[in-house]
Design a protein around this motif. Structure first.
Motif, PDB file in Angstrom:
ATOM      1  N   PRO A  64       0.826  -1.207   0.000  1.00  0.00           N
ATOM      2  CA  PRO A  64       0.000   0.000   0.000  1.00  0.00           C
ATOM      3  C   PRO A  64       0.860   1.257   0.000  1.00  0.00           C
ATOM      4  O   PRO A  64       1.994   1.250   0.493  1.00  0.00           O
ATOM      5  CB  PRO A  64      -0.818  -0.117   1.283  1.00  0.00           C
ATOM      6  N   SER A  65       0.301   2.328  -0.543  1.00  0.00           N
ATOM      7  CA  SER A  65       0.996   3.615  -0.508  1.00  0.00           C
ATOM      8  C   SER A  65       0.846   4.210   0.889  1.00  0.00           C
ATOM      9  O   SER A  65      -0.036   3.800   1.656  1.00  0.00           O
ATOM     10  CB  SER A  65       0.395   4.563  -1.541  1.00  0.00           C
ATOM     11  N   PRO A  66       1.652   5.192   1.235  1.00  0.00           N
ATOM     12  CA  PRO A  66       1.500   5.837   2.545  1.00  0.00           C
ATOM     13  C   PRO A  66       0.096   6.417   2.759  1.00  0.00           C
ATOM     14  O   PRO A  66      -0.462   6.303   3.853  1.00  0.00           O
ATOM     15  CB  PRO A  66       2.569   6.926   2.528  1.00  0.00           C
ATOM     16  N   MET A  67      -0.503   7.009   1.730  1.00  0.00           N
ATOM     17  CA  MET A  67      -1.846   7.572   1.891  1.00  0.00           C
ATOM     18  C   MET A  67      -2.893   6.470   2.064  1.00  0.00           C
ATOM     19  O   MET A  67      -3.857   6.649   2.804  1.00  0.00           O
ATOM     20  CB  MET A  67      -2.193   8.488   0.719  1.00  0.00           C
TER      21      MET A  67
ATOM     22  N   MET B 139      -6.502   3.411   5.724  1.00  0.00           N
ATOM     23  CA  MET B 139      -6.767   2.145   6.413  1.00  0.00           C
ATOM     24  C   MET B 139      -6.625   2.300   7.923  1.00  0.00           C
ATOM     25  O   MET B 139      -7.382   1.691   8.690  1.00  0.00           O
ATOM     26  CB  MET B 139      -5.842   1.044   5.892  1.00  0.00           C
ATOM     27  N   SER B 140      -5.698   3.120   8.369  1.00  0.00           N
ATOM     28  CA  SER B 140      -5.525   3.349   9.807  1.00  0.00           C
ATOM     29  C   SER B 140      -6.742   4.030  10.409  1.00  0.00           C
ATOM     30  O   SER B 140      -7.185   3.672  11.508  1.00  0.00           O
ATOM     31  CB  SER B 140      -4.277   4.201  10.060  1.00  0.00           C
ATOM     32  N   ALA B 141      -7.305   4.995   9.700  1.00  0.00           N
ATOM     33  CA  ALA B 141      -8.513   5.667  10.197  1.00  0.00           C
ATOM     34  C   ALA B 141      -9.661   4.664  10.326  1.00  0.00           C
ATOM     35  O   ALA B 141     -10.389   4.663  11.325  1.00  0.00           O
ATOM     36  CB  ALA B 141      -8.901   6.818   9.268  1.00  0.00           C
ATOM     37  N   GLY B 142      -9.824   3.803   9.333  1.00  0.00           N
ATOM     38  CA  GLY B 142     -10.893   2.809   9.380  1.00  0.00           C
ATOM     39  C   GLY B 142     -10.704   1.795  10.488  1.00  0.00           C
ATOM     40  O   GLY B 142     -11.660   1.447  11.195  1.00  0.00           O
ATOM     41  N   THR B 143      -9.475   1.335  10.667  1.00  0.00           N
ATOM     42  CA  THR B 143      -9.196   0.346  11.709  1.00  0.00           C
ATOM     43  C   THR B 143      -9.384   0.936  13.097  1.00  0.00           C
ATOM     44  O   THR B 143     -10.022   0.327  13.965  1.00  0.00           O
ATOM     45  CB  THR B 143      -7.777  -0.223  11.553  1.00  0.00           C
TER      46      THR B 143
ATOM     47  N   LEU C 101      -9.691  11.734  14.564  1.00  0.00           N
ATOM     48  CA  LEU C 101      -9.738  13.051  15.192  1.00  0.00           C
ATOM     49  C   LEU C 101      -8.562  13.917  14.748  1.00  0.00           C
ATOM     50  O   LEU C 101      -8.716  15.117  14.508  1.00  0.00           O
ATOM     51  CB  LEU C 101      -9.771  12.918  16.716  1.00  0.00           C
ATOM     52  N   MET C 102      -7.399  13.325  14.597  1.00  0.00           N
ATOM     53  CA  MET C 102      -6.239  14.060  14.117  1.00  0.00           C
ATOM     54  C   MET C 102      -6.449  14.497  12.663  1.00  0.00           C
ATOM     55  O   MET C 102      -6.233  15.649  12.313  1.00  0.00           O
ATOM     56  CB  MET C 102      -4.974  13.204  14.242  1.00  0.00           C
ATOM     57  N   LEU C 103      -6.897  13.559  11.826  1.00  0.00           N
ATOM     58  CA  LEU C 103      -7.142  13.892  10.422  1.00  0.00           C
ATOM     59  C   LEU C 103      -8.237  14.943  10.289  1.00  0.00           C
ATOM     60  O   LEU C 103      -8.180  15.803   9.402  1.00  0.00           O
ATOM     61  CB  LEU C 103      -7.553  12.640   9.641  1.00  0.00           C
TER      62      LEU C 103
END
Length: 136
Positions: free
Chosen positions: A34-37, A42-46, A117-119
């Motif tokens: 996966p690309s960094p973006m 995926m991190s937000a979803g998890t 929340l950060m995003l």
């Protein structure tokens, strides 16, 4: 929290967390990983899914499945930042109510999911959900 990233070849890198987990990431449109973006998305979803499942289970709801479908838009010009992210939760269980799932999604969005929340400081983030009632 610490991590390290090591160049492999081309635009492929191996990222390693302090806990020793490794992930291959790729800047070549995801040829080798996966690309960094994509990882951010995926991190937000998890992160949000962890919250939703935990909140529902603490409320004594029987959760049998939780999937998050993420859609996003990005700027066309560099830097290609996200401008909008939607997290659509599909939660499966036997006794789930719309009120309980909506509450869990809201609590994650407004209080618990540190990634989202950060995003959300720079990106419009929306949430939606549906419930799948499992057969007995």
């Amino acid at each position: 929290m610490e991590a390290k990233v090591k160049w492999v070849d081309g635009l492929s890198f191996v990222a390693e967390s302090a806990s020793g987990h490794q992930v291959v990431m790729d800047g070549n449109r995801g040829e080798k990983g996966p690309s960094p973006m994509e990882m951010v998305l995926m991190s937000a979803g998890t992160c949000s899914a962890i919250d939703v499942v935990s909140i529902l289970e603490k409320g004594r709801h029987q959760v049998l499945g939780c999937e998050v479908k993420l859609t996003s838009t990005r700027r066309e010009e560099a830097p290609r930042l996200f401008t909008h992210i939607n997290l659509h939760f599909i939660v499966t269980g036997k006794t789930l109510t719309d009120k309980a799932v909506e509450r869990a999604v809201s609590l994650s969005a407004e209080k618990y999911c540190s990634v989202a929340l950060m995003l959300g400081q720079a990106v419009e983030i929306t949430h939606s959900h549906e419930i799948v009632i499992a057969d007995s």
